[in-house]
Scaffold this active site. Structure first.
Site, mmCIF file in Angstrom:
data_model
loop_
_atom_site.group_PDB
_atom_site.id
_atom_site.type_symbol
_atom_site.label_atom_id
_atom_site.label_comp_id
_atom_site.label_asym_id
_atom_site.label_seq_id
_atom_site.Cartn_x
_atom_site.Cartn_y
_atom_site.Cartn_z
ATOM 1 N N SER A 17 37.873 39.538 49.382
ATOM 2 C CA SER A 17 36.950 38.565 48.768
ATOM 3 C C SER A 17 36.270 37.675 49.796
ATOM 4 C CB SER A 17 37.669 37.664 47.750
ATOM 5 O OG SER A 17 38.310 38.429 46.785
ATOM 6 N N LYS A 20 31.963 40.281 51.904
ATOM 7 C CA LYS A 20 31.473 41.388 52.737
ATOM 8 C C LYS A 20 30.259 42.051 52.081
ATOM 9 C CE LYS A 20 34.981 43.892 53.157
ATOM 10 N NZ LYS A 20 35.199 45.124 52.422
ATOM 11 N N ASP A 74 29.451 45.584 44.025
ATOM 12 C CA ASP A 74 28.639 45.333 45.224
ATOM 13 C C ASP A 74 27.316 46.085 45.175
ATOM 14 O OD1 ASP A 74 29.989 43.418 46.810
ATOM 15 O OD2 ASP A 74 31.526 44.903 47.287
ATOM 16 N N GLU A 144 29.138 49.736 53.585
ATOM 17 C CA GLU A 144 30.222 48.749 53.522
ATOM 18 C C GLU A 144 31.512 49.477 53.177
ATOM 19 O OE1 GLU A 144 29.803 45.997 50.265
ATOM 20 O OE2 GLU A 144 31.828 45.233 50.564
ATOM 21 N N ASP A 151 44.776 48.150 55.878
ATOM 22 C CA ASP A 151 45.255 48.816 54.661
ATOM 23 C C ASP A 151 45.456 50.297 54.956
ATOM 24 O OD1 ASP A 151 44.694 46.440 53.395
ATOM 25 O OD2 ASP A 151 42.895 47.158 52.360
ATOM 26 N N ILE A 152 46.555 50.843 54.449
ATOM 27 C CA ILE A 152 46.802 52.275 54.673
ATOM 28 C C ILE A 152 45.653 53.102 54.108
ATOM 29 C CG2 ILE A 152 48.250 54.232 53.960
ATOM 30 C CD1 ILE A 152 50.657 52.481 54.274
ATOM 31 N N CYS A 385 24.857 44.878 24.321
ATOM 32 C CA CYS A 385 25.743 46.008 24.037
ATOM 33 C C CYS A 385 26.735 45.633 22.932
ATOM 34 C CB CYS A 385 26.413 46.504 25.311
ATOM 35 S SG CYS A 385 26.902 48.222 25.153
ATOM 36 N N GLY A 387 27.599 42.785 22.186
ATOM 37 C CA GLY A 387 26.975 41.595 21.595
ATOM 38 C C GLY A 387 25.937 41.960 20.536
ATOM 39 N N ARG A 466 29.901 53.897 23.713
ATOM 40 C CA ARG A 466 30.261 55.080 22.906
ATOM 41 C C ARG A 466 29.816 54.936 21.457
ATOM 42 N NH1 ARG A 466 33.907 57.992 25.965
ATOM 43 N NH2 ARG A 466 35.104 56.669 27.368
ATOM 44 N N HIS A 511 22.003 47.597 28.707
ATOM 45 C CA HIS A 511 22.403 46.504 29.603
ATOM 46 C C HIS A 511 21.219 46.051 30.460
ATOM 47 C CE1 HIS A 511 26.765 46.524 28.899
ATOM 48 N NE2 HIS A 511 26.555 47.784 28.577
ATOM 49 N N GLU A 513 20.906 43.492 32.091
ATOM 50 C CA GLU A 513 21.333 42.746 33.289
ATOM 51 C C GLU A 513 21.355 43.605 34.548
ATOM 52 O OE1 GLU A 513 23.281 43.670 30.799
ATOM 53 O OE2 GLU A 513 25.364 43.961 31.362
#
Ligand code: GLN
Length: 537
Positions: A17, A20, A74, A144, A151-152, A385, A387, A466, A511, A513
């Protein structure tokens, strides 16, 4: 001779967080303002093939692309901060890497060989970078890498990048590492050690970053810059501060420009370009920071405590606010609180009410009370949606006397399933990537609010659902006053519902947005904020 494609890889260290994604997107903004073409992509080391099946608690919003890919949020930043239109090729997960490798192994593509992480999985990752480069024809590919160095599960991706930089020539690659500089309050000191250790981890893998972006609450002084440069083996000028912004994420490109991140990158990659003119961008930021008006919008949902669950909706409200010279103050309200206390307590004083998308029945009765309140009190309402489906159920129950109306998602036995499973969804068993997904065309009917807002007959919007408005109830519901103002082409699924005898009441099955952009707010969001402004005055 044409310039070779250039590659920027953005990794993160110390904590997650860090912003990046915003740093990568902001770099994209700056490079585009230098006249360069960029494309962005995200590598996510988790094992899910895509985030479509993850809960918002795990992952925040699932961002949907034109081609129907369900991706990391992202990618929303990338599309909002640049002119890119992305596709499923721009989000690669470990799940996809392994799925591809195992499918090839079963087919016999590796016949005779032992299939291994290196080279087979790393080849798959490298192939994706090349593929994106070929498809986009951009000057620069910004990639990115999700997660944190160390991290493994991220290791494979970093190894692939190391190899890739040798394949295409180190001069064509810029590694940027984003880290955190914590402030130890008791000592009053900014600490660089976590950054040093995170870079040491990267160098262990064989990656020497060219630029270090330091997330910091405050400024970065000379001493710390020198220290980081020396211990991390980068040039002093290549240590860049990424300060916490005060008002809006759209300040990030402006902040990164202070240390000339874009110039450092183009110098590193040997690209000639012009100094960026950020005045349009700055104008947009100024409109967000210093507007004339203000409205209060309630977002009534299930995941309101999560910053990231409705990210694109919050961003779209910001874009529409800037276009209306209005600060949009969002009140996030838990639908279950409305079930408990009633709508009035939480919603009186709001200038607009928005119900976002969602799945499952927790909180739906609270949302139905919300839609009823907005309809009856004539408060501007925008349902997205789920909504839109909620608005339809509420209208059927209270304006058409279908008191037990519901969606079959919440009650399979409802005597009045006004929202029901789409025909092509019957019998679907796999949950991953099987919804109605992505952009498709709809026809807007004349003399409707929707037509007024869009100013055209055919629109293309992105979907992720759906269930649909059950056509068996269309006539009855329309006769009572909920107008269907857009239908999909050619299937005829209901896409927009609206009420004429109301200051603003719109439900959209898609959507919107996902298509709002900083200087191109979505017309429904813009109309909604304009109506909220009217409501306030
Ligand atoms: N759960 C509803 C459906 O699947 C709405 C989906 C959504 O809001 N994205 O149709």
């Amino acid at each position: 001779m044409a310039q070779p494609t250039k590659y920027i890889f953005v990794t993160g260290g110390v904590v997650s967080s860090l912003g990046k994604g915003l740093a990568a997107a902001s770099l994209g903004t700056l490079l585009e303002h230098r006249g360069l073409s960029v494309i962005l992509q995200k590598f996510d080391p988790y094992l899910n093939v895509d985030p479509g099946t993850m809960s918002p608690y795990q992952h925040g919003e699932v961002y949907v692309l034109d081609d129907g890919a369900e991706t990391d949020l992202d990618l929303g930043h990338y599309e909002r901060f640049t002119n890119c239109t992305l596709s499923k090729f721009n989000n690669l997960t470990s799940g996809q890497v392994f799925e591809n490798v195992i499918r090839k192994e079963r087919k016999g593509d590796y016949l005779g060989k032992t299939v291994q992480f290196i080279p087979h999985c790393t080849d798959e990752i490298k192939a994706r970078i090349n593929d994106v480069a070929l498809r986009s024809d951009a000057d620069i590919i910004i990639t990115e890498i999700g997660g944190t160095v160390g991290d493994i599960e991220g290791h494979l991706f970093l190894e692939a990048l190391r190899q890739f930089s040798l394949d295409v020539g180190r001069e064509n690659v810029c590694f940027i590492h984003v880290t955190l500089l914590p402030l130890i309050k008791a000592a009053g000191e900014i600490k660089t050690k976590p950054t040093q250790q995170s870079v040491a981890k990267l160098r262990e893998i064989g990656i020497q970053p060219d630029i270090i972006i330091c997330r910091t609450e405050h400024d970065l002084d000379e001493d710390n810059r020198r220290k980081i440069a020396m211990f991390c083996n980068v040039e002093h000028k290549n240590v860049v501060a990424f300060r916490d912004v005060d008002h809006t994420i759209y300040e990030c490109p402006v902040d990164l420009r202070r240390d000339k991140l874009d110039r450092l990158v183009t110098d590193r990659l040997g690209i000639k370009s012009t100094t960026p003119d950020l005045s349009n961008w700055q104008d947009f930021v100024d409109h967000i920071i210093n507007p004339t008006h203000e409205v209060k919008i309630a977002v009534v949902g299930k995941y309101i405590e999560l910053q990231d669950a409705y990210k694109s909706i919050y961003e779209s409200l910001t874009h529409a606010g800037a276009a209306n010279d209005t600060r949009v103050t969002v009140e996030r309200i838990d639908a279950e609180m409305i079930e408990r206390d009633g709508a009035e307590v939480h919603l009186s004083g709001m200038n607009g009410i928005l119900i976002p998308g969602g799945f499952g029945d927790r909180g739906t009765e609270g949302k139905i009370l919300t839609a009823k309140y907005a309809r009856e009190q004539k408060i501007p309402y925008f349902g997205i949606c789920l909504g839109m489906q909620i608005a339809t159920i509420e209208f059927a129950r209270n304006a058409c006397d279908l008191t037990e109306a519901n969606s079959t998602e919440f009650n399979k036995e409802s005597p009045h399933p006004v929202i029901s499973l789409q025909e092509e969804q019957q019998g679907v068993e796999d949950m991953g990537a099987t919804m109605r997904l992505g952009a498709s065309d709809s026809k807007i009917l004349p003399n409707t609010v929707a037509h007024q807002l869009y100013g055209k007959d055919i629109i293309s919007e992105r979907h992720r659902h759906r269930y649909e408005f059950n056509p068996a109830y269309r006539q009855q519901i329309e006769a009572a006053g909920l107008k269907i103002s857009a239908v999909s082409e050619p299937e005829g699924l209901v896409e927009i519902v609206e009420i004429s005898d109301h200051p603003f009441f719109i439900g959209a099955q898609f959507h919107p947005e996902f298509q709002s952009r900083p200087n191109h707010p979505h017309p429904i969001f813009s109309g909604f904020i304009a109506a909220a402004l009217q409501h306030r005055s």
